[in-house]
Design an enzyme around this catalytic site. Structure first.
Site, PDB file in Angstrom:
ATOM      1  N   ASP A 115      -7.022  -2.028   0.501  1.00 29.98           N
ATOM      2  CA  ASP A 115      -6.177  -2.784   0.745  1.00 29.98           C
ATOM      3  C   ASP A 115      -7.477  -4.336   0.989  1.00 29.98           C
ATOM      4  O   ASP A 115      -8.366  -3.932   1.834  1.00 29.98           O
ATOM      5  CB  ASP A 115      -5.759  -2.392   1.948  1.00 29.98           C
ATOM      6  CG  ASP A 115      -4.779  -3.204   2.835  1.00 29.98           C
ATOM      7  OD1 ASP A 115      -4.745  -4.929   2.220  1.00 29.98           O
ATOM      8  OD2 ASP A 115      -3.811  -2.827   3.338  1.00 29.98           O
ATOM      9  N   GLU A 156      -2.039  -5.208  -1.290  1.00 26.71           N
ATOM     10  CA  GLU A 156      -1.973  -6.065   0.082  1.00 26.71           C
ATOM     11  C   GLU A 156      -2.406  -7.935  -0.213  1.00 26.71           C
ATOM     12  O   GLU A 156      -2.344  -8.148   0.725  1.00 26.71           O
ATOM     13  CB  GLU A 156      -2.294  -5.507   0.997  1.00 26.71           C
ATOM     14  CG  GLU A 156      -1.697  -4.031   1.011  1.00 26.71           C
ATOM     15  CD  GLU A 156       0.176  -3.854   1.291  1.00 26.71           C
ATOM     16  OE1 GLU A 156       0.428  -5.829   1.846  1.00 26.71           O
ATOM     17  OE2 GLU A 156       0.632  -3.518   2.093  1.00 26.71           O
ATOM     18  N   ASP A 169      -2.598   3.732   7.995  1.00 18.82           N
ATOM     19  CA  ASP A 169      -1.929   4.113   5.989  1.00 18.82           C
ATOM     20  C   ASP A 169      -2.156   5.582   6.498  1.00 18.82           C
ATOM     21  O   ASP A 169      -1.301   5.932   5.916  1.00 18.82           O
ATOM     22  CB  ASP A 169      -2.360   4.028   5.847  1.00 18.82           C
ATOM     23  CG  ASP A 169      -2.224   2.210   5.747  1.00 18.82           C
ATOM     24  OD1 ASP A 169      -1.842   1.491   6.433  1.00 18.82           O
ATOM     25  OD2 ASP A 169      -2.442   1.465   4.047  1.00 18.82           O
ATOM     26  N   HIS A 222      -6.283  -0.863   8.178  1.00 13.94           N
ATOM     27  CA  HIS A 222      -5.566   0.344   9.281  1.00 13.94           C
ATOM     28  C   HIS A 222      -5.384   1.948   8.469  1.00 13.94           C
ATOM     29  O   HIS A 222      -6.554   1.409   7.273  1.00 13.94           O
ATOM     30  CB  HIS A 222      -4.262  -0.136   9.033  1.00 13.94           C
ATOM     31  CG  HIS A 222      -3.740  -1.445   8.812  1.00 13.94           C
ATOM     32  ND1 HIS A 222      -3.654  -2.872   7.999  1.00 13.94           N
ATOM     33  CD2 HIS A 222      -3.696  -2.293  10.506  1.00 13.94           C
ATOM     34  CE1 HIS A 222      -4.088  -3.862   8.800  1.00 13.94           C
ATOM     35  NE2 HIS A 222      -3.167  -3.682   9.740  1.00 13.94           N
ATOM     36  N   HIS A 261       4.366   1.299   4.494  1.00 10.63           N
ATOM     37  CA  HIS A 261       3.698   0.800   3.719  1.00 10.63           C
ATOM     38  C   HIS A 261       1.839   1.376   4.784  1.00 10.63           C
ATOM     39  O   HIS A 261       0.533   1.339   4.852  1.00 10.63           O
ATOM     40  CB  HIS A 261       2.800  -0.325   3.228  1.00 10.63           C
ATOM     41  CG  HIS A 261       2.768  -1.891   4.578  1.00 10.63           C
ATOM     42  ND1 HIS A 261       2.036  -2.570   4.535  1.00 10.63           N
ATOM     43  CD2 HIS A 261       3.524  -1.892   5.536  1.00 10.63           C
ATOM     44  CE1 HIS A 261       2.126  -3.391   5.290  1.00 10.63           C
ATOM     45  NE2 HIS A 261       3.338  -2.981   5.981  1.00 10.63           N
ATOM     46  N   ASP A 282     -10.147  -0.261   4.096  1.00 11.26           N
ATOM     47  CA  ASP A 282      -8.761  -0.892   4.879  1.00 11.26           C
ATOM     48  C   ASP A 282      -9.054  -0.811   6.437  1.00 11.26           C
ATOM     49  O   ASP A 282      -9.392  -0.587   6.779  1.00 11.26           O
ATOM     50  CB  ASP A 282      -7.314   0.359   4.995  1.00 11.26           C
ATOM     51  CG  ASP A 282      -5.765  -0.576   5.159  1.00 11.26           C
ATOM     52  OD1 ASP A 282      -5.760  -1.212   5.417  1.00 11.26           O
ATOM     53  OD2 ASP A 282      -5.802   0.241   4.500  1.00 11.26           O
ATOM     54  N   HIS A 312       1.111  -1.324   0.108  1.00 14.50           N
ATOM     55  CA  HIS A 312       0.079   0.079   0.243  1.00 14.50           C
ATOM     56  C   HIS A 312       0.956   1.148   0.387  1.00 14.50           C
ATOM     57  O   HIS A 312       0.395   2.335  -0.314  1.00 14.50           O
ATOM     58  CB  HIS A 312      -0.692   0.067   0.846  1.00 14.50           C
ATOM     59  CG  HIS A 312      -2.454   0.073   0.805  1.00 14.50           C
ATOM     60  ND1 HIS A 312      -3.072   0.031   1.551  1.00 14.50           N
ATOM     61  CD2 HIS A 312      -2.955   1.377  -0.440  1.00 14.50           C
ATOM     62  CE1 HIS A 312      -4.612   1.277   1.163  1.00 14.50           C
ATOM     63  NE2 HIS A 312      -3.379   1.233   0.127  1.00 14.50           N
ATOM     64  N   ASP A 321      -6.940  -6.034   2.372  1.00 17.14           N
ATOM     65  CA  ASP A 321      -7.151  -6.390   4.547  1.00 17.14           C
ATOM     66  C   ASP A 321      -8.219  -5.896   4.865  1.00 17.14           C
ATOM     67  O   ASP A 321      -8.423  -6.303   6.073  1.00 17.14           O
ATOM     68  CB  ASP A 321      -5.440  -6.772   4.829  1.00 17.14           C
ATOM     69  CG  ASP A 321      -5.089  -5.088   5.547  1.00 17.14           C
ATOM     70  OD1 ASP A 321      -6.431  -4.518   5.668  1.00 17.14           O
ATOM     71  OD2 ASP A 321      -4.242  -4.946   5.677  1.00 17.14           O
TER      72      ASP A 321
END
Length: 324
Positions: free
Chosen positions: A235, A280, A131, A129, A144, A127, A104, A237
């Site tokens: 992302d 990712e 980031d 996260h 990332h 996401d 990312h 994830d």
């Protein structure tokens, strides 16, 4: 929602097989895996024109020592400058850009190149996260986990000088960002999000409101004054690890497959989607072939839904029933 296949969409595809924004090998294999799963053919099947610009080739950077705690800054800086130029080319050719990562950290170049085409952007960041660590707040040093911090005007004074990052100019306003799916946010990131008043829908909000309301409020927020082109940075994830286990930093309690696809369907319906990152996917993090396949197939489905695939089915506008 249209029942017939809508207007022809023109897609420009770029592969960015890059992994130096984080520590786990394998994420550089993402672009080719997603292509091998039939992405281009399936986009064309649903009525899109597709130009595949191929994969970027990134040079190895020797002696890429950390700066403070920030790892591989030269490799990340150079790769993203390359990507920014490539995205700008795809956009100037008139396509909606799809960037297949890679990690990312590539969002730096993808969003920067998109913004360089002249218009202000809205960014929808899906996401687990945020980031949005700076090089000074990051607990890991992995870039990332930092890409948004380099792009936001309001954080400009908080970013120290890094080698091969001088080309980056902040290009996004905090008010033009929406996060969806957050559930693993570092303290420094939480402070930044609150301090800048960035709109966030953590998994708590997704649970409380439901994904339809989340997307309604997302669009209300980003379209409150001017309707800007949307950059969707997704992302893999963000989805729950039961759906997409083959990724570097999985976090339990994520979006279901249905919620994940609803996000892309809804953004497609705005007619303002201008660029997409899918990042990712890491086959080396899958424990079985089935885990890898599930992750890659989800990535493909997210892209297809960005460009008009609807779960109710569809038909060509000129479809005629065969007569007996």
């Amino acid at each position: 929602m249209r029942r017939a296949l809508g207007q022809l969409r023109s897609v420009g595809l770029i592969g960015a097989p890059f992994s130096k924004g984080q520590a786990r090998d394998g994420v550089q294999l993402g672009p080719d895996l997603i292509r091998t799963a039939g992405l281009v053919h399936r986009l064309r099947e649903q009525g899109c024109e597709v130009k595949d610009y191929g994969n970027l080739t990134f040079e190895d950077v020797s002696n890429d020592e950390p700066v403070g705690s920030t790892k591989s800054p030269r490799a990340v800086g150079r790769a993203n400058q390359q990507l920014a130029n490539a995205v700008q080319r795809v956009k100037s050719d008139g396509h909606t850009c799809v960037m297949l990562g890679g990690d990312h950290s590539l969002a730096i170049g993808s969003i920067h190149g998109h913004a360089a085409c002249g218009s202000e952007l809205s960014v929808v960041w899906v996401d687990a996260h945020a980031d949005i660590n700076t090089p000074l707040t990051t607990p890991t040093g992995n870039i990332h986990g930092q890409p948004m911090s380099y792009l936001i005007h309001e954080l400009h004074t908080k970013i120290p000088v890094l080698p091969d990052f001088s080309w980056i100019k902040p290009c996004i306003a905090a008010k033009d960002i929406v996060y969806i799916g957050l559930r693993d946010v570092d303290p420094g990131e939480h402070y930044i999000l609150k301090h800048l008043g960035i709109k966030t829908f953590s998994m708590t909000e997704v649970d409380r409101l439901g994904i339809a309301k989340v997307m309604e409020q997302t669009c209300d927020h980003i379209f409150s004054k001017v309707k800007k082109p949307i950059h969707l940075s997704y992302d893999i994830d963000a989805l729950d690890p039961s759906v997409t286990p083959a990724t570097g930093t999985p976090v339990v309690g994520g979006l279901t497959y249905r919620e994940g696809v609803y996000i892309t369907e809804h953004i497609c319906q705005t007619g303002l989607l201008s660029a997409v990152d899918i990042v990712e996917v890491n086959p080396k993090q899958g424990r079985t072939e089935e885990e890898v396949r599930s992750t890659v197939n989800a990535a493909v489905d997210l892209v297809l839904s960005c460009f008009g695939r609807v779960r109710e089915g569809s038909h060509q506008n000129d479809y005629k029933m065969p007569e007996p």
